[in-house]
Design a protein around this motif. Structure first.
Motif, PDB file in Angstrom:
ATOM      1  N   GLY A  94       7.230  -8.383   0.279  1.00  0.00           N
ATOM      2  CA  GLY A  94       6.343  -9.411  -0.281  1.00  0.00           C
ATOM      3  C   GLY A  94       6.231  -9.392  -1.785  1.00  0.00           C
ATOM      4  N   GLY A  95       6.803  -8.374  -2.425  1.00  0.00           N
ATOM      5  CA  GLY A  95       6.846  -8.304  -3.881  1.00  0.00           C
ATOM      6  C   GLY A  95       5.491  -8.274  -4.568  1.00  0.00           C
ATOM      7  N   PHE A  96       5.487  -8.743  -5.811  1.00  0.00           N
ATOM      8  CA  PHE A  96       4.277  -8.720  -6.625  1.00  0.00           C
ATOM      9  C   PHE A  96       3.166  -9.578  -6.015  1.00  0.00           C
ATOM     10  CE2 PHE A  96       1.560 -10.182 -10.095  1.00  0.00           C
ATOM     11  CZ  PHE A  96       1.192  -8.978 -10.663  1.00  0.00           C
ATOM     12  N   VAL A  97       3.552 -10.676  -5.380  1.00  0.00           N
ATOM     13  CA  VAL A  97       2.552 -11.538  -4.742  1.00  0.00           C
ATOM     14  C   VAL A  97       1.762 -10.737  -3.713  1.00  0.00           C
ATOM     15  CG1 VAL A  97       2.248 -13.561  -3.239  1.00  0.00           C
ATOM     16  CG2 VAL A  97       3.829 -13.675  -5.179  1.00  0.00           C
ATOM     17  N   ALA A  98       2.451  -9.987  -2.859  1.00  0.00           N
ATOM     18  CA  ALA A  98       1.783  -9.183  -1.836  1.00  0.00           C
ATOM     19  C   ALA A  98       1.004  -8.028  -2.456  1.00  0.00           C
ATOM     20  CB  ALA A  98       2.808  -8.655  -0.832  1.00  0.00           C
ATOM     21  N   TRP A  99       1.545  -7.431  -3.528  1.00  0.00           N
ATOM     22  CA  TRP A  99       0.865  -6.337  -4.231  1.00  0.00           C
ATOM     23  C   TRP A  99      -0.492  -6.816  -4.734  1.00  0.00           C
ATOM     24  CZ3 TRP A  99       2.765  -1.333  -5.613  1.00  0.00           C
ATOM     25  CH2 TRP A  99       2.012  -0.646  -6.573  1.00  0.00           C
ATOM     26  N   ARG A 100      -0.491  -7.961  -5.418  1.00  0.00           N
ATOM     27  CA  ARG A 100      -1.744  -8.517  -5.952  1.00  0.00           C
ATOM     28  C   ARG A 100      -2.693  -8.872  -4.817  1.00  0.00           C
ATOM     29  NH1 ARG A 100      -3.999 -11.049 -10.450  1.00  0.00           N
ATOM     30  NH2 ARG A 100      -2.163 -10.884 -11.746  1.00  0.00           N
ATOM     31  N   ALA A 102      -2.957  -7.578  -1.966  1.00  0.00           N
ATOM     32  CA  ALA A 102      -3.491  -6.354  -1.361  1.00  0.00           C
ATOM     33  C   ALA A 102      -4.596  -5.722  -2.220  1.00  0.00           C
ATOM     34  CB  ALA A 102      -2.365  -5.349  -1.130  1.00  0.00           C
ATOM     35  N   GLY A 103      -4.831  -6.285  -3.400  1.00  0.00           N
ATOM     36  CA  GLY A 103      -5.887  -5.757  -4.271  1.00  0.00           C
ATOM     37  C   GLY A 103      -5.471  -4.520  -5.044  1.00  0.00           C
ATOM     38  N   LEU A 104      -4.177  -4.291  -5.157  1.00  0.00           N
ATOM     39  CA  LEU A 104      -3.692  -3.130  -5.906  1.00  0.00           C
ATOM     40  C   LEU A 104      -3.739  -3.423  -7.405  1.00  0.00           C
ATOM     41  CD1 LEU A 104      -0.808  -2.264  -3.466  1.00  0.00           C
ATOM     42  CD2 LEU A 104      -2.944  -1.000  -3.777  1.00  0.00           C
ATOM     43  N   PRO A 105      -3.674  -2.391  -8.248  1.00  0.00           N
ATOM     44  CA  PRO A 105      -3.842  -2.585  -9.695  1.00  0.00           C
ATOM     45  C   PRO A 105      -2.804  -3.530 -10.301  1.00  0.00           C
ATOM     46  CG  PRO A 105      -3.865  -0.241  -9.129  1.00  0.00           C
ATOM     47  CD  PRO A 105      -3.478  -0.988  -7.894  1.00  0.00           C
ATOM     48  N   VAL A 106      -3.299  -4.469 -11.101  1.00  0.00           N
ATOM     49  CA  VAL A 106      -2.438  -5.388 -11.853  1.00  0.00           C
ATOM     50  C   VAL A 106      -3.050  -5.622 -13.233  1.00  0.00           C
ATOM     51  CG1 VAL A 106      -1.499  -6.583  -9.833  1.00  0.00           C
ATOM     52  CG2 VAL A 106      -3.533  -7.469 -10.943  1.00  0.00           C
ATOM     53  N   LEU A 107      -2.193  -5.977 -14.162  1.00  0.00           N
ATOM     54  CA  LEU A 107      -2.616  -6.397 -15.491  1.00  0.00           C
ATOM     55  C   LEU A 107      -2.175  -7.837 -15.675  1.00  0.00           C
ATOM     56  CD1 LEU A 107      -1.421  -3.346 -17.623  1.00  0.00           C
ATOM     57  CD2 LEU A 107      -3.764  -3.856 -16.892  1.00  0.00           C
ATOM     58  N   GLY A 108      -3.005  -8.632 -16.311  1.00  0.00           N
ATOM     59  CA  GLY A 108      -2.608  -9.998 -16.647  1.00  0.00           C
ATOM     60  C   GLY A 108      -2.965 -10.967 -15.555  1.00  0.00           C
ATOM     61  N   PRO A 109      -2.462 -12.151 -15.663  1.00  0.00           N
ATOM     62  CA  PRO A 109      -1.337 -12.583 -16.479  1.00  0.00           C
ATOM     63  C   PRO A 109      -1.714 -12.789 -17.942  1.00  0.00           C
ATOM     64  CG  PRO A 109      -2.161 -14.421 -15.219  1.00  0.00           C
ATOM     65  CD  PRO A 109      -2.960 -13.213 -14.799  1.00  0.00           C
ATOM     66  N   THR A 110      -0.697 -12.791 -18.788  1.00  0.00           N
ATOM     67  CA  THR A 110      -0.939 -13.007 -20.210  1.00  0.00           C
ATOM     68  C   THR A 110      -0.791 -14.468 -20.580  1.00  0.00           C
ATOM     69  OG1 THR A 110       1.376 -12.578 -20.756  1.00  0.00           O
ATOM     70  CG2 THR A 110      -0.133 -10.706 -20.843  1.00  0.00           C
ATOM     71  N   ARG A 111       0.118 -15.149 -19.927  1.00  0.00           N
ATOM     72  CA  ARG A 111       0.376 -16.575 -20.167  1.00  0.00           C
ATOM     73  C   ARG A 111       0.501 -16.911 -21.646  1.00  0.00           C
ATOM     74  NH1 ARG A 111       0.102 -19.476 -15.438  1.00  0.00           N
ATOM     75  NH2 ARG A 111      -1.066 -18.465 -13.801  1.00  0.00           N
ATOM     76  N   ARG A 112       1.203 -16.076 -22.374  1.00  0.00           N
ATOM     77  CA  ARG A 112       1.447 -16.342 -23.789  1.00  0.00           C
ATOM     78  C   ARG A 112       2.196 -17.646 -23.964  1.00  0.00           C
ATOM     79  NH1 ARG A 112       3.306 -10.495 -24.581  1.00  0.00           N
ATOM     80  NH2 ARG A 112       1.322  -9.467 -24.835  1.00  0.00           N
ATOM     81  N   GLY A 113       1.827 -18.350 -24.977  1.00  0.00           N
ATOM     82  CA  GLY A 113       2.534 -19.577 -25.299  1.00  0.00           C
ATOM     83  C   GLY A 113       2.088 -20.773 -24.489  1.00  0.00           C
ATOM     84  N   VAL A 114       1.175 -20.576 -23.551  1.00  0.00           N
ATOM     85  CA  VAL A 114       0.687 -21.691 -22.756  1.00  0.00           C
ATOM     86  C   VAL A 114      -0.536 -22.261 -23.446  1.00  0.00           C
ATOM     87  CG1 VAL A 114      -0.254 -22.378 -20.531  1.00  0.00           C
ATOM     88  CG2 VAL A 114       1.549 -20.654 -20.630  1.00  0.00           C
ATOM     89  N   ARG A 115      -0.490 -23.523 -23.767  1.00  0.00           N
ATOM     90  CA  ARG A 115      -1.620 -24.143 -24.445  1.00  0.00           C
ATOM     91  C   ARG A 115      -2.679 -24.526 -23.428  1.00  0.00           C
ATOM     92  NH1 ARG A 115       1.607 -28.511 -27.805  1.00  0.00           N
ATOM     93  NH2 ARG A 115       2.004 -29.026 -25.650  1.00  0.00           N
ATOM     94  N   GLU A 138       0.819  -1.208   0.000  1.00  0.00           N
ATOM     95  CA  GLU A 138       0.000   0.000   0.000  1.00  0.00           C
ATOM     96  C   GLU A 138       0.857   1.265   0.000  1.00  0.00           C
ATOM     97  OE1 GLU A 138      -0.408  -2.593   2.078  1.00  0.00           O
ATOM     98  OE2 GLU A 138      -2.391  -3.379   1.532  1.00  0.00           O
ATOM     99  N   ARG A 139       1.895   1.278   0.808  1.00  0.00           N
ATOM    100  CA  ARG A 139       2.790   2.449   0.837  1.00  0.00           C
ATOM    101  C   ARG A 139       3.601   2.567  -0.444  1.00  0.00           C
ATOM    102  NH1 ARG A 139       4.600   3.310   7.104  1.00  0.00           N
ATOM    103  NH2 ARG A 139       2.467   3.542   7.798  1.00  0.00           N
ATOM    104  N   ALA A 140       3.961   1.431  -1.016  1.00  0.00           N
ATOM    105  CA  ALA A 140       4.662   1.455  -2.301  1.00  0.00           C
ATOM    106  C   ALA A 140       3.759   2.045  -3.381  1.00  0.00           C
ATOM    107  CB  ALA A 140       5.106   0.048  -2.693  1.00  0.00           C
ATOM    108  N   HIS A 141       2.488   1.685  -3.343  1.00  0.00           N
ATOM    109  CA  HIS A 141       1.528   2.228  -4.308  1.00  0.00           C
ATOM    110  C   HIS A 141       1.387   3.740  -4.127  1.00  0.00           C
ATOM    111  CE1 HIS A 141      -2.688   2.796  -5.944  1.00  0.00           C
ATOM    112  NE2 HIS A 141      -2.013   2.314  -6.971  1.00  0.00           N
ATOM    113  N   LEU A 142       1.314   4.178  -2.887  1.00  0.00           N
ATOM    114  CA  LEU A 142       1.231   5.622  -2.619  1.00  0.00           C
ATOM    115  C   LEU A 142       2.494   6.339  -3.089  1.00  0.00           C
ATOM    116  CD1 LEU A 142      -0.425   5.671   0.923  1.00  0.00           C
ATOM    117  CD2 LEU A 142      -1.455   6.387  -1.260  1.00  0.00           C
ATOM    118  N   ALA A 143       3.661   5.737  -2.863  1.00  0.00           N
ATOM    119  CA  ALA A 143       4.909   6.340  -3.326  1.00  0.00           C
ATOM    120  C   ALA A 143       4.920   6.446  -4.843  1.00  0.00           C
ATOM    121  CB  ALA A 143       6.101   5.522  -2.841  1.00  0.00           C
ATOM    122  N   TYR A 144       4.481   5.398  -5.504  1.00  0.00           N
ATOM    123  CA  TYR A 144       4.406   5.389  -6.972  1.00  0.00           C
ATOM    124  C   TYR A 144       3.451   6.473  -7.461  1.00  0.00           C
ATOM    125  CZ  TYR A 144       2.852   3.799 -11.564  1.00  0.00           C
ATOM    126  OH  TYR A 144       2.484   3.738 -12.878  1.00  0.00           O
TER     127      TYR A 144
END
Length: 152
Positions: free
Chosen positions: A125-131, A133-146, A35-41
């Motif tokens: 906690g990195g991206f796992v914690a960011w997601r 926390a319900g903060l904005p994310v895009l994806g995943p795209t999972r390109r190339g995964v059948r 949350e604080r990282a999001h505010l800093a951003y």
């Protein structure tokens, strides 16, 4: 065979294990929860995603983050380096580094501080914690995964 019986498993004098190196790096950082990282951003800090492309595709990304893979991070953000990005405008740059779980980002932020970017830090906690926390994310795209085939 016990560690003491095999000289190749005895750490060389002066060496440190990764847990000690990580603790030393984190002791220098003022780490931010998501949350604080999001505010800093949102307040103008540069949010730098250092994860490899495969991780970003598999797990998603933070909209607006600057992707600089870990292997070139210092060259791209060192204000005195000819290979720097236009965002590397000086030593007062506020940089928040994010990786998948918050380990590699701590080492990366400490390396940026060694370059003189004294406001560099990372996301606990990195991206796992960011997601989580319900903060904005895009994806995943999972390109190339059948897709899995359906049973008939």
């Amino acid at each position: 065979m016990a560690q003491a019986d095999d000289p190749s498993l005895v750490p060389p004098p002066g060496s440190r294990g990764i847990d000690e190196i990580l603790a030393t790096a984190r002791a220098r950082l003022r780490r931010l929860d998501p949350e604080r990282a999001h505010l800093a951003y949102r307040g103008g800090a540069l949010l730098v995603d250092i994860r490899p492309a495969a991780q970003r595709a598999a797990h998603g990304t933070v909209p607006g983050s600057l992707v600089i893979e870990r292997n070139v991070l210092e060259w791209r953000l060192d204000p005195r380096c000819p290979a720097r990005l236009p965002e590397a405008v000086g030593y007062d740059l506020r940089v928040v580094v994010i990786c998948q779980e918050g380990y590699t980002s701590s080492l990366a932020a400490a390396a940026l501080q060694e370059l003189g970017l004294r406001h560099a830090t990372d996301v606990v906690g990195g991206f796992v914690a960011w997601r989580f926390a319900g903060l904005p994310v895009l994806g995943p795209t999972r390109r190339g995964v059948r897709p899995l085939s359906r049973p008939r």
